[in-house]
Each structure stands twice: as C-alpha cells, then as structure tokens.
Scaffold this motif. Structure first.
Motif, PDB file in Angstrom:
ATOM      1  N   ILE A   1       0.352  -1.309  -0.411  1.00 24.20           N
ATOM      2  CA  ILE A   1       0.121  -0.186   0.100  1.00 24.20           C
ATOM      3  C   ILE A   1       0.764   1.566   0.024  1.00 24.20           C
ATOM      4  O   ILE A   1       1.604   1.346   0.952  1.00 24.20           O
ATOM      5  N   SER A   2       1.074   2.072  -0.916  1.00 29.83           N
ATOM      6  CA  SER A   2       1.873   3.040  -1.082  1.00 29.83           C
ATOM      7  C   SER A   2       1.138   4.557  -0.069  1.00 29.83           C
ATOM      8  O   SER A   2       0.187   4.181   0.240  1.00 29.83           O
TER       9      SER A   2
ATOM     10  N   LEU B   1       6.308   1.733   2.030  1.00 31.94           N
ATOM     11  CA  LEU B   1       5.151   0.960   1.818  1.00 31.94           C
ATOM     12  C   LEU B   1       4.238   0.891   2.858  1.00 31.94           C
ATOM     13  O   LEU B   1       5.306   0.006   3.942  1.00 31.94           O
ATOM     14  N   ASP B   2       3.063   0.730   2.876  1.00 31.54           N
ATOM     15  CA  ASP B   2       2.437  -0.392   4.048  1.00 31.54           C
ATOM     16  C   ASP B   2       2.083  -1.439   3.581  1.00 31.54           C
ATOM     17  O   ASP B   2       2.314  -2.194   2.158  1.00 31.54           O
ATOM     18  N   TRP B   3       1.766  -2.659   3.927  1.00 24.39           N
ATOM     19  CA  TRP B   3       1.652  -3.819   3.737  1.00 24.39           C
ATOM     20  C   TRP B   3       0.029  -4.001   4.333  1.00 24.39           C
ATOM     21  O   TRP B   3      -0.261  -4.150   5.415  1.00 24.39           O
ATOM     22  N   THR B   4      -0.386  -5.517   3.644  1.00 21.41           N
ATOM     23  CA  THR B   4      -1.910  -6.234   4.082  1.00 21.41           C
ATOM     24  C   THR B   4      -1.894  -6.994   4.334  1.00 21.41           C
ATOM     25  O   THR B   4      -1.464  -7.601   2.291  1.00 21.41           O
TER      26      THR B   4
ATOM     27  N   ILE C   1      -2.034   5.998  -4.473  1.00 21.76           N
ATOM     28  CA  ILE C   1      -0.838   6.758  -5.095  1.00 21.76           C
ATOM     29  C   ILE C   1      -0.445   7.604  -5.543  1.00 21.76           C
ATOM     30  O   ILE C   1      -0.319   8.235  -6.875  1.00 21.76           O
ATOM     31  N   ALA C   2      -0.049   6.043  -6.184  1.00 20.81           N
ATOM     32  CA  ALA C   2       0.658   5.638  -7.324  1.00 20.81           C
ATOM     33  C   ALA C   2       0.318   5.525  -8.690  1.00 20.81           C
ATOM     34  O   ALA C   2       0.658   5.505  -9.435  1.00 20.81           O
ATOM     35  N   GLY C   3      -1.252   5.614  -8.324  1.00 21.82           N
ATOM     36  CA  GLY C   3      -1.525   5.551  -9.853  1.00 21.82           C
ATOM     37  C   GLY C   3      -1.709   3.823 -10.185  1.00 21.82           C
ATOM     38  O   GLY C   3      -2.595   3.043 -11.642  1.00 21.82           O
ATOM     39  N   VAL C   4      -1.993   2.797  -8.923  1.00 23.15           N
ATOM     40  CA  VAL C   4      -2.131   1.346  -8.947  1.00 23.15           C
ATOM     41  C   VAL C   4      -3.219   0.877  -8.160  1.00 23.15           C
ATOM     42  O   VAL C   4      -3.193   1.028  -7.100  1.00 23.15           O
TER      43      VAL C   4
END
Length: 203
Positions: free
Chosen positions: A81-82, A88-91, A103-106
């Motif tokens: 997760i940006s 980067l966060d993570w889930t 945020i990065a558009g992905v």
C-alpha cells in the motif's frame, strides 16, 4: 551515475508501456498462464510460507492467479500500500478483495494496514518492473517505493521481478539508489542471477 539518466529512463519506460499496451488478448492470456506456473514453481522451490506480491494493473504481467493460488494453499500473501512519504505499508490478502487506486495510480487492496516492517516476515518478495538486465539490475517505474523498501531491509529474502520475456535485456540505466533483484519470472522461464548483491547474501 548522475541524474542525467532520468530522460533515458523516462523514454525507455514509455517504450515499454507502449509494447505492453499493444499485446493482444491471446498473448496476455498465454503470458498469465506461464507466469502463474513459474511463480507457483518458484514458491514451492523456496518453501515460502509467506510472500509479498502486488495486484497487477491491466497492462502488467498478471500476478492475480498466483496470489489466488497462494492464498488457497494457505500461504500468507502481503500486498503493498503506497504512502505519501515514499514508503510502503502492507496488508494481507483476503478471500474477497476490494480494490482502489493507490497514490501511485496502481491497484491496491483495501485492508488493515500492517505497517512498513511487516515485509520483514516474508520468505519471498515478488516485485513489478519495467525491465531487468542480465546482472539483475531492475528498472522500476520511477516512483522508488521498492528501491527504498529493499534498500532498507537488513535481512532480505529472495526478490524476483515479474516481466515479459522481451523485457529481460542486456543493460538498463542504473543510478546509485537502484536495487538489484535475485531473479526474474517471465511467461516462459525463471532466471536466477549469479551475481547477487551483498544485501541479498545476508538471507
């Protein structure tokens, strides 16, 4: 290397995006099957019980079938997760993924944020790339998220970039902050590089 490489990188990324965009539906389907097969074999070979992967966008090599397979096999899957600070966060993956554009558009899943250090628990890291050269140097998409993440890890597990066959090239533009990978996964093969950075040797 200096910042003079920025225009060269931008031009190369634009060319690679155009090539990906022009792939036919049949070519994408065949590539998806091959990449899934290669990633499954890699995961089994490494014995990974926890992996980090990413939700592929439309023009990217398709990682979604692999993530679904891993989840069905009881393998814990972390998705990035940006963040606005460049980290980067993570889930974790869930049975019914809800997505949004980050945020990065992905594409990114909606889930509980585990924080940047969650990546330290995985056994295998699967990353996106625009291109990778035969020394393992990765050309990303210019946002720097993975370079920062990989560069900050003291004990980094094997890192493999997922690309199309034509994107494994002799050389990519390299700057000081760019991070190498241990191997690449393409629709037809998995390539491990013989020259690994000291960072990767500390696993």
């Amino acid at each position: 290397m200096t910042g003079d490489l920025a225009p060269q990188k931008r031009a190369l990324r634009a060319e690679l995006r155009e090539r990906r965009h022009n792939l036919t539906r049949d070519e994408r389907s065949a590539a998806s099957d091959g990449i899934t097969e290669q990633l499954v074999a890699l995961t089994r070979a490494t014995g990974a019980k926890q992996v980090s992967c990413y939700l592929s966008a439309v023009d990217e090599p398709n990682t979604r079938p692999f993530a679904n397979w891993a989840r069905a096999e009881g393998i814990r899957v972390l998705f990035p997760i940006s963040r606005t600070d460049g980290l980067l966060d993570w889930t974790t993956a869930t049975d019914e993924e809800e997505e949004t554009l980050g945020i990065a558009g992905v594409p990114e899943p909606l889930g509980e944020l585990l924080g940047p250090i969650a990546i330290n628990d995985v056994d295998l890291i699967v990353v996106p790339a625009a291109s990778v050269d035969r020394t393992g140097m990765r050309l990303g998409w210019g946002r720097g998220y993975y370079d920062k993440t990989l560069g900050s890890m003291e004990r980094c597990p094997p890192v493999y970039a997922v690309i199309f066959d034509s994107e494994l090239v002799d050389e990519v533009p390299r700057e000081r902050h760019d991070q190498a990978v241990d191997g690449v996964v393409t629709p037809t093969r998995t390539v491990e590089f013989s020259t690994r950075s000291a960072r990767h040797r500390r696993i």
